[in-house]
Design a protein around this motif. Structure first.
Motif, mmCIF file in Angstrom:
data_model
loop_
_atom_site.group_PDB
_atom_site.id
_atom_site.type_symbol
_atom_site.label_atom_id
_atom_site.label_comp_id
_atom_site.label_asym_id
_atom_site.label_seq_id
_atom_site.Cartn_x
_atom_site.Cartn_y
_atom_site.Cartn_z
ATOM 1 N N THR A 1 0.829 -1.206 0.000
ATOM 2 C CA THR A 1 0.000 0.000 0.000
ATOM 3 C C THR A 1 0.866 1.260 0.000
ATOM 4 O O THR A 1 0.508 2.265 -0.622
ATOM 5 N N GLY A 2 2.021 1.215 0.700
ATOM 6 C CA GLY A 2 2.934 2.361 0.678
ATOM 7 C C GLY A 2 3.461 2.633 -0.715
ATOM 8 O O GLY A 2 3.537 3.785 -1.159
ATOM 9 N N LEU A 3 3.803 1.556 -1.434
ATOM 10 C CA LEU A 3 4.248 1.707 -2.821
ATOM 11 C C LEU A 3 3.122 2.224 -3.701
ATOM 12 O O LEU A 3 3.344 3.025 -4.618
ATOM 13 N N GLY A 4 1.903 1.792 -3.392
ATOM 14 C CA GLY A 4 0.755 2.268 -4.151
ATOM 15 C C GLY A 4 0.548 3.765 -3.992
ATOM 16 O O GLY A 4 0.223 4.464 -4.963
ATOM 17 N N VAL A 5 0.739 4.273 -2.769
ATOM 18 C CA VAL A 5 0.630 5.719 -2.532
ATOM 19 C C VAL A 5 1.694 6.463 -3.332
ATOM 20 O O VAL A 5 1.416 7.488 -3.973
ATOM 21 N N TYR A 6 2.925 5.947 -3.307
ATOM 22 C CA TYR A 6 4.024 6.612 -4.022
ATOM 23 C C TYR A 6 3.779 6.625 -5.524
ATOM 24 O O TYR A 6 3.926 7.665 -6.184
ATOM 25 N N LEU A 7 3.377 5.486 -6.069
ATOM 26 C CA LEU A 7 3.158 5.397 -7.514
ATOM 27 C C LEU A 7 1.967 6.237 -7.953
ATOM 28 O O LEU A 7 2.006 6.886 -9.005
ATOM 29 N N SER A 8 0.912 6.239 -7.144
ATOM 30 C CA SER A 8 -0.274 7.009 -7.522
ATOM 31 C C SER A 8 0.016 8.498 -7.539
ATOM 32 O O SER A 8 -0.505 9.236 -8.384
ATOM 33 N N SER A 9 0.862 8.958 -6.598
ATOM 34 C CA SER A 9 1.204 10.381 -6.581
ATOM 35 C C SER A 9 2.193 10.735 -7.684
ATOM 36 O O SER A 9 2.263 11.887 -8.118
ATOM 37 N N ALA A 10 2.953 9.729 -8.162
ATOM 38 C CA ALA A 10 3.970 9.993 -9.184
ATOM 39 C C ALA A 10 3.415 9.943 -10.603
ATOM 40 O O ALA A 10 3.861 10.687 -11.479
ATOM 41 N N VAL A 11 2.427 9.075 -10.844
ATOM 42 C CA VAL A 11 1.966 8.861 -12.218
ATOM 43 C C VAL A 11 0.624 9.519 -12.514
ATOM 44 O O VAL A 11 0.184 9.523 -13.666
ATOM 45 N N ALA B 1 -5.569 5.789 -2.396
ATOM 46 C CA ALA B 1 -4.376 4.988 -2.095
ATOM 47 C C ALA B 1 -3.876 5.267 -0.690
ATOM 48 O O ALA B 1 -3.442 4.348 0.019
ATOM 49 N N SER B 2 -3.961 6.511 -0.248
ATOM 50 C CA SER B 2 -3.518 6.871 1.096
ATOM 51 C C SER B 2 -4.420 6.263 2.163
ATOM 52 O O SER B 2 -3.958 5.928 3.255
ATOM 53 N N VAL B 3 -5.711 6.132 1.868
ATOM 54 C CA VAL B 3 -6.629 5.483 2.806
ATOM 55 C C VAL B 3 -6.213 4.039 3.037
ATOM 56 O O VAL B 3 -6.223 3.535 4.168
ATOM 57 N N VAL C 1 -6.717 1.405 6.220
ATOM 58 C CA VAL C 1 -7.067 -0.005 6.021
ATOM 59 C C VAL C 1 -5.983 -0.937 6.576
ATOM 60 O O VAL C 1 -6.289 -1.936 7.241
ATOM 61 N N THR C 2 -4.707 -0.624 6.323
ATOM 62 C CA THR C 2 -3.629 -1.499 6.792
ATOM 63 C C THR C 2 -3.602 -1.637 8.309
ATOM 64 O O THR C 2 -3.557 -2.762 8.819
ATOM 65 N N PRO C 3 -3.630 -0.552 9.099
ATOM 66 C CA PRO C 3 -3.681 -0.713 10.557
ATOM 67 C C PRO C 3 -4.927 -1.450 11.034
ATOM 68 O O PRO C 3 -4.888 -2.123 12.071
#
Length: 336
Positions: A278-288, A298-300, A305-307
């Protein structure tokens, strides 16, 4: 039990100390900005009750689930081992991680406001950074614990002694405390316009960079280098630990022994995959993408969701944890 109780007070000490430091710093380099606007998911009044109910439910499940993990580990003598010691602290960090963002969002939805003060924004960014870093380090410690248990079982109690475990956690807390505080002091070098709108539901380092008007280059470089180091170092430790574990398992002749040894890593691997995925998803979504809505979704996944899912992963896949939770709930149901 003494060191465990002591460590539970470390986040409270960090919170009080850092809040005092952050709230007494005058925003001298701002251009008249004393607050930001958190735009959130939607301005549609009809969606606000739905968002409030959804996030309140997820937050309550997160807090309750992680508190049950902490209570089960502390109350059951069978779980007084390094593995579950780190797990209880991971649950504590997850509560802090979610509490850094969701309560403020719920208050804003309920009061129909989007405002967050300058001090509150920095405080939120500070704790979000701190608890995210602690999740990284605790997952690395849990991977190292499994590595020692599988690859060096005869020396496990000597290597993973209580003092060593406490020192690992204490050093990680202190490191993240000072690193996050330095990050906030660097963010204070930034300047903002008088109409600073953050297209997100929380204040984070990346969000503050996006709305800053000047002073971002040097601060950007320093913060991203620090974040990369703090992220790569624990991840490298996790990869190294599991590389050694797999190498050790391949040398075993018994397939039953292989399965039994690796099954102890199953829950941890699921949490690692969920956290870093999910952390990688946040990074990729903000980059692309330039869509703030997709980045927020993605940040949610990463912050909410993860915790929330971590306690379910450990309680459903772990027989010892299921037994401890069952005994805890039985004692609670039977009363004093």
């Amino acid at each position: 039990m003494g060191p465990k109780v002591l460590l539970l007070y470390i986040p409270n000490f960090i919170y009080l100390f850092s809040k005092r430091c952050l709230c007494h710093v005058e925003p001298r380099n701002l251009t008249g900005v004393l607050h930001f606007l958190l735009l959130g998911f939607s301005g549609d009044p009809d969606l606000q009750p739905i968002l409030f109910g959804l996030f309140l439910s997820m937050y309550l499940v997160t807090v309750l689930g992680n508190l049950l993990i902490i209570l089960a580990v502390s109350s059951d003598s069978h779980l007084h081992t390094p593995m579950y010691f780190f797990l209880s602290l991971l649950s504590l960090a997850d509560i802090g991680f979610s509490s850094s963002t969701i309560p403020k969002m719920l208050v804003n939805i309920q009061t129909h406001t989007k405002s967050i003060s300058y001090a509150e924004c920095l405080t939120q960014a500070y704790f979000l950074n701190t608890f995210a870093g602690m999740d990284n380090f605790l997952l690395a410690m849990m991977a190292y614990d499994r590595f020692v248990a599988i690859c060096h079982p005869l020396n496990y109690t000597v290597i993973m002694n209580p003092l060593f475990c406490v020192l690992l956690v204490l050093l990680s807390w202190l490191l993240m405390f000072w690193v996050s505080l330095m990050d906030i002091l660097l963010v204070k070098r930034l300047t903002f316009s008088t109409s600073a709108e953050i297209a997100h539901f929380f204040c984070g380092m990346a969000q503050l960079f996006q709305v800053a008007t000047s002073g971002t280059l040097f601060t950007n470089i320093v913060l991203y280098v620090g974040t990369t180091v703090l992220g790569v170092f624990p991840m490298t430790g996790i990869l190294f630990s599991y590389f050694q574990i797999v190498s050790s398992l391949l040398k075993m002749s018994s397939s039953v022994g292989k399965y039994k040894a690796f099954s102890t890593c199953g829950s941890h691997l699921c949490v690692v995959a969920l956290f870093y995925g999910t952390g990688l998803g946040v990074y990729l979504s903000s980059a692309v993408t330039i869509s703030s809505q997709r980045t927020m979704i993605a940040s949610v996944m990463y912050t909410v969701v993860t915790p929330m899912l971590n306690p379910f992963i450990y309680s459903l896949r772990n027989k010892d944890m299921k037994g401890a939770l069952g005994r805890l709930l039985s004692r609670a149901a039977s009363g004093p």
